[in-house]
Design a protein around this motif. Structure first.
Motif, PDB file in Angstrom:
ATOM      1  N   VAL A   1       0.919  -1.076  -0.067  1.00 31.64           N
ATOM      2  CA  VAL A   1      -0.058   0.037  -0.031  1.00 31.64           C
ATOM      3  C   VAL A   1       0.757   1.338   0.090  1.00 31.64           C
ATOM      4  N   TYR A   2       1.907   1.205   0.518  1.00 27.47           N
ATOM      5  CA  TYR A   2       2.861   2.460   0.628  1.00 27.47           C
ATOM      6  C   TYR A   2       3.456   2.593  -0.706  1.00 27.47           C
ATOM      7  N   GLY A   3       3.308   1.862  -1.737  1.00 26.99           N
ATOM      8  CA  GLY A   3       3.826   2.133  -2.952  1.00 26.99           C
ATOM      9  C   GLY A   3       2.776   2.537  -4.109  1.00 26.99           C
ATOM     10  N   TRP A   4       1.598   3.250  -3.506  1.00 26.63           N
ATOM     11  CA  TRP A   4       0.601   3.444  -4.310  1.00 26.63           C
ATOM     12  C   TRP A   4       0.910   4.364  -5.402  1.00 26.63           C
ATOM     13  N   GLU A   5       1.885   5.386  -4.744  1.00 25.65           N
ATOM     14  CA  GLU A   5       2.141   6.411  -6.056  1.00 25.65           C
ATOM     15  C   GLU A   5       3.172   5.890  -7.025  1.00 25.65           C
ATOM     16  N   ASP A   6       4.090   4.977  -6.712  1.00 26.63           N
ATOM     17  CA  ASP A   6       4.762   4.561  -7.923  1.00 26.63           C
ATOM     18  C   ASP A   6       3.980   3.813  -8.777  1.00 26.63           C
ATOM     19  N   LEU A   7       3.088   2.997  -8.187  1.00 19.98           N
ATOM     20  CA  LEU A   7       2.362   2.054  -8.892  1.00 19.98           C
ATOM     21  C   LEU A   7       1.526   2.759 -10.065  1.00 19.98           C
TER      22      LEU A   7
ATOM     23  N   VAL B   1      -7.645   3.263  -9.736  1.00 21.98           N
ATOM     24  CA  VAL B   1      -7.155   3.264  -8.151  1.00 21.98           C
ATOM     25  C   VAL B   1      -8.415   3.278  -7.441  1.00 21.98           C
ATOM     26  N   ILE B   2      -8.450   2.327  -6.343  1.00 22.35           N
ATOM     27  CA  ILE B   2      -9.686   2.220  -5.409  1.00 22.35           C
ATOM     28  C   ILE B   2      -9.175   2.594  -4.177  1.00 22.35           C
ATOM     29  N   LEU B   3      -9.425   3.359  -3.466  1.00 19.70           N
ATOM     30  CA  LEU B   3      -9.211   3.870  -2.117  1.00 19.70           C
ATOM     31  C   LEU B   3     -10.225   3.535  -0.868  1.00 19.70           C
ATOM     32  N   THR B   4     -10.171   2.368  -0.343  1.00 19.37           N
ATOM     33  CA  THR B   4     -11.080   1.827   0.507  1.00 19.37           C
ATOM     34  C   THR B   4     -10.807   2.747   1.919  1.00 19.37           C
ATOM     35  N   VAL B   5     -12.015   3.207   2.454  1.00 19.53           N
ATOM     36  CA  VAL B   5     -12.134   3.972   3.657  1.00 19.53           C
ATOM     37  C   VAL B   5     -13.278   3.353   4.662  1.00 19.53           C
ATOM     38  N   ARG B   6     -13.158   3.768   5.754  1.00 20.02           N
ATOM     39  CA  ARG B   6     -14.038   3.363   6.921  1.00 20.02           C
ATOM     40  C   ARG B   6     -15.048   4.424   7.169  1.00 20.02           C
ATOM     41  N   ASP B   7     -15.909   4.115   8.078  1.00 17.94           N
ATOM     42  CA  ASP B   7     -17.173   5.016   8.225  1.00 17.94           C
ATOM     43  C   ASP B   7     -16.408   6.274   8.783  1.00 17.94           C
TER      44      ASP B   7
ATOM     45  N   HIS C   1      -2.987  10.115   4.918  1.00 22.68           N
ATOM     46  CA  HIS C   1      -2.901   9.227   3.618  1.00 22.68           C
ATOM     47  C   HIS C   1      -4.014   9.279   2.433  1.00 22.68           C
ATOM     48  N   ASN C   2      -5.309   9.311   3.205  1.00 25.67           N
ATOM     49  CA  ASN C   2      -6.397   9.531   2.094  1.00 25.67           C
ATOM     50  C   ASN C   2      -6.470  10.649   1.564  1.00 25.67           C
ATOM     51  N   ALA C   3      -6.004  11.568   2.296  1.00 20.45           N
ATOM     52  CA  ALA C   3      -6.210  13.030   1.577  1.00 20.45           C
ATOM     53  C   ALA C   3      -5.038  13.363   0.555  1.00 20.45           C
ATOM     54  N   LYS C   4      -4.022  12.711   0.829  1.00 25.43           N
ATOM     55  CA  LYS C   4      -2.694  12.603  -0.308  1.00 25.43           C
ATOM     56  C   LYS C   4      -3.418  11.882  -1.639  1.00 25.43           C
ATOM     57  N   VAL C   5      -3.924  10.762  -1.321  1.00 25.37           N
ATOM     58  CA  VAL C   5      -4.322   9.868  -2.491  1.00 25.37           C
ATOM     59  C   VAL C   5      -5.283  10.734  -3.265  1.00 25.37           C
ATOM     60  N   GLN C   6      -6.412  11.315  -2.484  1.00 22.38           N
ATOM     61  CA  GLN C   6      -7.346  12.058  -3.106  1.00 22.38           C
ATOM     62  C   GLN C   6      -6.900  13.169  -3.926  1.00 22.38           C
ATOM     63  N   ALA C   7      -5.803  13.699  -3.547  1.00 16.28           N
ATOM     64  CA  ALA C   7      -5.124  15.017  -4.153  1.00 16.28           C
ATOM     65  C   ALA C   7      -4.435  14.718  -5.435  1.00 16.28           C
ATOM     66  N   THR C   8      -3.933  13.619  -5.418  1.00 18.32           N
ATOM     67  CA  THR C   8      -2.706  13.163  -6.569  1.00 18.32           C
ATOM     68  C   THR C   8      -3.454  12.490  -7.465  1.00 18.32           C
ATOM     69  N   ILE C   9      -4.576  11.759  -7.191  1.00 17.22           N
ATOM     70  CA  ILE C   9      -5.007  10.700  -8.335  1.00 17.22           C
ATOM     71  C   ILE C   9      -6.430  11.362  -9.151  1.00 17.22           C
ATOM     72  N   PRO C  10      -6.237  12.075 -10.254  1.00 15.29           N
ATOM     73  CA  PRO C  10      -7.450  12.394 -10.771  1.00 15.29           C
ATOM     74  C   PRO C  10      -8.856  11.684 -10.568  1.00 15.29           C
ATOM     75  N   SER C  11      -9.954  12.284 -10.400  1.00 17.86           N
ATOM     76  CA  SER C  11     -11.074  11.952  -9.963  1.00 17.86           C
ATOM     77  C   SER C  11     -11.580  10.823 -11.083  1.00 17.86           C
TER      78      SER C  11
END
Length: 207
Positions: A6-12, A21-27, A99-109
């Motif tokens: 999971v820590y390699g998501w940016e490189d992948l 990209v699927i970002l799984t989140v909790r409630d 982590h969640n904020a960085k993924v959402q800011a980096t990956i296009p919607s």
């Protein structure tokens, strides 16, 4: 994906620009922390002994594995080797939020799906462009069986499946040690008996 992948998501994501990209989140971050903190990260007592025994038997680096867990937790500001204070809890939760904020800011919607498993098949299948299956969405989390309340989990009819290999493995290997102990004891007694018999025969002959 689990750590460390999971820590390699940016490189992948960069290596495969056409991927989704699927970002799984909790409630909530608090529920994520509660679930994460409940895991049996660094066991003690009988569980630690059992893990070390298995590690010794199969030549596994158990301490290296725990060092690996330490490093992974540090990456998001968590530390479950220590008793959880409010400061440690806040640091861990903030790591999850960041982590969640960085993924959402980096990956296009158009490449990203923020997905809560409670949403079921439809948003996931729509995002991937595949039909919705005719079977129920799997909701069982068997990893809940590896928690700090391990003995209660063993009694649960669903979670007990995590422990079936372990419950078979340990008695069989302890049985091996017991049989070896009995064999050595029997051989020792026979040697002593033979030695005693020879000594008695020698004394009788001399008399």
């Amino acid at each position: 994906l689990d750590v460390p992948t999971v820590y390699g998501w940016e490189d992948l994501a960069s290596r495969y620009p056409e991927s989704k990209v699927i970002l799984t989140v909790r409630d909530s971050p608090e529920k994520w922390y509660k679930s994460f903190a409940s895991k049996l990260h660094f066991p003690t007592g009988f569980i630690e002994f059992s893990m070390r025994y298995v590690g010794w038997y199969y030549n596994l680096d158990v301490d290296g594995f725990w060092t690996f867990l330490d490093r992974n937790q540090e990456k998001i500001g968590c530390n479950f080797r220590k008793n959880q204070t409010e400061e440690l809890k806040a640091s861990c939760i903030q790591g999850y939020i960041d982590h969640n904020a960085k993924v959402q800011a980096t990956i296009p919607s158009d490449r990203l799906l923020v997905f809560n498993l409670k949403q079921g098949w439809k948003p996931l299948c729509d995002f991937l462009g595949v039909p919705v299956p005719d079977i129920p969405f799997p909701q069982r989390d068997i990893t809940k069986g590896i928690t700090s309340d391990v003995f209660t989990d063993m009694m649960d009819p669903i979670l007990s499946m995590n422990f079936r290999p372990f419950l078979w493995f340990m008695p069989l290997h302890f049985l091996n040690f017991y049989l070896l102990y009995r064999l050595c004891r029997c051989c020792l007694r026979r040697c002593c008996c033979r030695g005693g018999s020879k000594k008695a025969a020698s004394e009788k002959k001399d008399s």
